[in-house]
Scaffold this motif. Structure first.
Motif, PDB file in Angstrom:
ATOM      1  N   GLY A   1      -3.591   2.556  -8.199  1.00  0.00           N
ATOM      2  CA  GLY A   1      -4.960   3.012  -8.085  1.00  0.00           C
ATOM      3  C   GLY A   1      -5.418   3.887  -9.237  1.00  0.00           C
ATOM      4  O   GLY A   1      -4.646   4.299 -10.112  1.00  0.00           O
TER       5      GLY A   1
ATOM      6  N   ARG B   1      -7.183  -3.274   1.962  1.00  0.00           N
ATOM      7  CA  ARG B   1      -7.811  -1.986   2.283  1.00  0.00           C
ATOM      8  C   ARG B   1      -8.354  -1.978   3.705  1.00  0.00           C
ATOM      9  O   ARG B   1      -8.993  -1.020   4.125  1.00  0.00           O
TER      10      ARG B   1
ATOM     11  N   TRP C   1     -13.446  11.202  -5.245  1.00  0.00           N
ATOM     12  CA  TRP C   1     -12.161  11.905  -5.262  1.00  0.00           C
ATOM     13  C   TRP C   1     -12.343  13.354  -5.718  1.00  0.00           C
ATOM     14  O   TRP C   1     -11.730  14.276  -5.164  1.00  0.00           O
TER      15      TRP C   1
ATOM     16  N   GLU D   1     -10.449   6.642   4.116  1.00  0.00           N
ATOM     17  CA  GLU D   1     -10.920   5.562   3.243  1.00  0.00           C
ATOM     18  C   GLU D   1     -11.750   6.121   2.094  1.00  0.00           C
ATOM     19  O   GLU D   1     -12.563   7.021   2.272  1.00  0.00           O
TER      20      GLU D   1
ATOM     21  N   ARG E   1      -3.447   3.366   0.289  1.00  0.00           N
ATOM     22  CA  ARG E   1      -4.014   3.326  -1.061  1.00  0.00           C
ATOM     23  C   ARG E   1      -3.303   2.255  -1.895  1.00  0.00           C
ATOM     24  O   ARG E   1      -2.141   1.926  -1.635  1.00  0.00           O
TER      25      ARG E   1
ATOM     26  N   SER F   1       0.858  -1.181   0.000  1.00  0.00           N
ATOM     27  CA  SER F   1       0.000   0.000   0.000  1.00  0.00           C
ATOM     28  C   SER F   1       0.891   1.226   0.000  1.00  0.00           C
ATOM     29  O   SER F   1       2.077   1.156   0.336  1.00  0.00           O
TER      30      SER F   1
ATOM     31  N   ALA G   1      -3.699  10.771   1.596  1.00  0.00           N
ATOM     32  CA  ALA G   1      -4.547   9.576   1.532  1.00  0.00           C
ATOM     33  C   ALA G   1      -3.698   8.366   1.888  1.00  0.00           C
ATOM     34  O   ALA G   1      -2.709   8.075   1.215  1.00  0.00           O
TER      35      ALA G   1
END
Length: 484
Positions: free
Chosen positions: A339, A481, A318, A305, A335, A197, A332
């Protein structure tokens, strides 16, 4: 969220006592492993105090928050390692540290010593793990692993992990999972890093969108608690490889039903929520949780999140987050490394990865189950690959044959010792920790071979590595996540 079936699995006799196999590791140090009785609040507070200190924290300051913290343990198996010679060592609740405030006037309770505080802590619970292709297998999540500084190098961590893995097998889990505060610890127990992540940071004033989001989705600000019934359903629709199930306590703290903040949802600021609904049907398609902090000129927005079941909902969320007034920086966390967000902007460089690290670690326990559940690339002629897996703990040690048919469906079987000597199939030899990493495409067999961790067996070693890389490659990259 834990299913009824998963909760029932915790009631088995093998899960109610500390593993004899693990206890033998502690006998030499005259330590005792125990499954803590959660109905004993004194014992649970002693365990929680030891766990919080292990992460350089303290028990929550109010009785309400402490009750919430106790409730996070319901449905899990809580284990402590105790030193009878040092019972209650250093575990007095001090005023201002872990003392109840306003909600109690009992000064004696505020200063009482907690007996039998453990020298080591660990927690485990049944969950499910999503594999490449979307199928899930039963898994066992491990968390809250700590060892007191006064009891280092006495085999406590090894015994607790052995106990949790025995519990995982008793529960019927095909794999165990954890997140590692220190990366050098868990490889020796058969865990391999499986997902990454990243933390993104950017100035929203520099973000320029490629095109308009359109009218497919309507975004509005709501109270986080109002999402409790629908958010888990969106999460289930959005889940992909590398994620685990979310227990009810996870949702309660994330959506601010609890006053206690856990699981990387920040220790300050007011949680705000956005919901993205389909304009046509009104169905919830995504949600975002975030916090805003003011500044002298421009504030800072922290995204905890963004969860969306459709690309349109994610793009709309977003866009709304980045258009928040008076914000000069957006961060953020957790993530995915590949992404959607950068590709929604005219300049992807406007989104800057600040820190990328491993997140989920996977320990395979049932090789046949995980290989058969994962999806595989299609091959006109089908594919066969032998895996010779080394596992010093014995859970997964052995030789296996993976068959992948023309539709990309895999099946695996454990081979007898005699069959394992047959060199007619391409064979890859590896440790179970590296299998956990390869299973999710975290790295390639070729890279691990160059590092001396994996090798092809027989004369056709290069073909074995190439075949494994073709089979195990993944896109998009698996992502956890759900911090736990």
């Amino acid at each position: 969220m834990m299913s009824q079936h998963q909760s029932q699995r915790l009631s088995g006799e093998a899960l109610e006592t500390f593993s004899p196999n693990a206890q033998r590791r502690l006998d030499v140090s005259r330590l005792q492993g125990r499954v803590v009785d959660q109905s004993d609040e004194v014992a649970i507070d002693g365990w929680l105090g030891a766990m919080e200190r292990g992460f350089l924290d303290a028990l929550p300051p109010t009785l309400r928050m402490r009750r919430e913290l106790r409730s996070t343990l319901v449905g899990s198996r809580v284990v402590g390692v105790y030193d009878g010679a040092a019972d209650g060592f250093g575990d007095r609740i001090e005023q201002g540290d872990a003392a109840p405030v306003a909600e109690t006037t009992d000064e004696e309770a505020a200063h009482r010593a907690i007996p039998a505080s453990p020298a080591g802590t660990a927690q485990g619970w049944p969950t499910d793990l999503t594999l490449v292709g979307g199928a899930s297998v039963d898994a066992w999540a491990i968390s809250a692993v700590t060892v007191a500084g006064t009891h280092r190098r006495r085999g406590i961590a090894r015994a607790m992990i052995a106990d949790q893995l025995d519990a995982a097998v008793a529960s019927g889990a095909s794999a165990a999972v954890l997140t590692a505060t220190e990366g050098g610890i868990y490889g020796r127990f058969g865990f391999g890093p499986a997902t990454r992540s990243t933390t993104l940071r950017f100035d929203p004033r520099l973000a320029s969108w490629r095109d308009d989001a359109g009218g497919e989705v309507t975004v509005r600000l709501v109270a986080p608690q109002t999402l409790r019934a629908e958010a888990p359903q969106v999460f289930d629709r959005a889940r992909a490889a590398g994620d685990i199930g979310r227990r009810d306590v996870w949702w309660q703290q994330a959506l601010r039903v609890f006053s206690l903040r856990l699981f990387n949802h920040g220790d300050s600021g007011t949680t705000l929520a956005l919901r993205a609904d389909s304009t046509a049907s009104g169905r919830l398609e995504g949600f975002a949780l975030y916090r805003v902090f003011g500044g002298e000129e421009h504030g800072r927005l922290v995204v905890d999140e963004v969860c969306a079941a459709t690309p349109a909902a994610e793009a709309a969320l977003w866009r709304r987050l980045l258009s928040t007034d008076l914000v000069g920086e957006v961060t953020a966390r957790s993530r995915p490394v590949d992404g959607l967000l950068p590709w929604l902007l005219t300049d992807p460089r406007a989104v800057s990865p600040q820190q990328t690290s491993d997140s989920l670690w996977v320990r395979v326990l049932d090789v046949c189950a995980v290989l058969s559940a994962r999806s595989w690339p299609r091959s006109p002629a089908g594919t066969r690959l032998r895996l010779r897996v080394g596992d010093s703990s014995g859970y997964a040690d052995g030789d296996y044959l993976l068959r992948v048919d023309e539709q990309g469906v895999g099946s695996a079987e454990r081979l007898a010792v005699a069959a394992a000597t047959d060199a007619s199939d391409v064979t890859l030899e590896l440790d179970v920790a590296d299998l956990g990493s390869l299973l999710f495409g975290y790295t390639s067999a070729g890279i691990l071979a160059a590092a001396g961790r994996v090798q092809g067996v027989g004369e056709d070693q290069e073909n074995a590595l190439a075949l494994a890389d073709d089979l195990l490659a993944t896109a998009p990259a698996p992502h956890l996540r759900t911090p736990f």
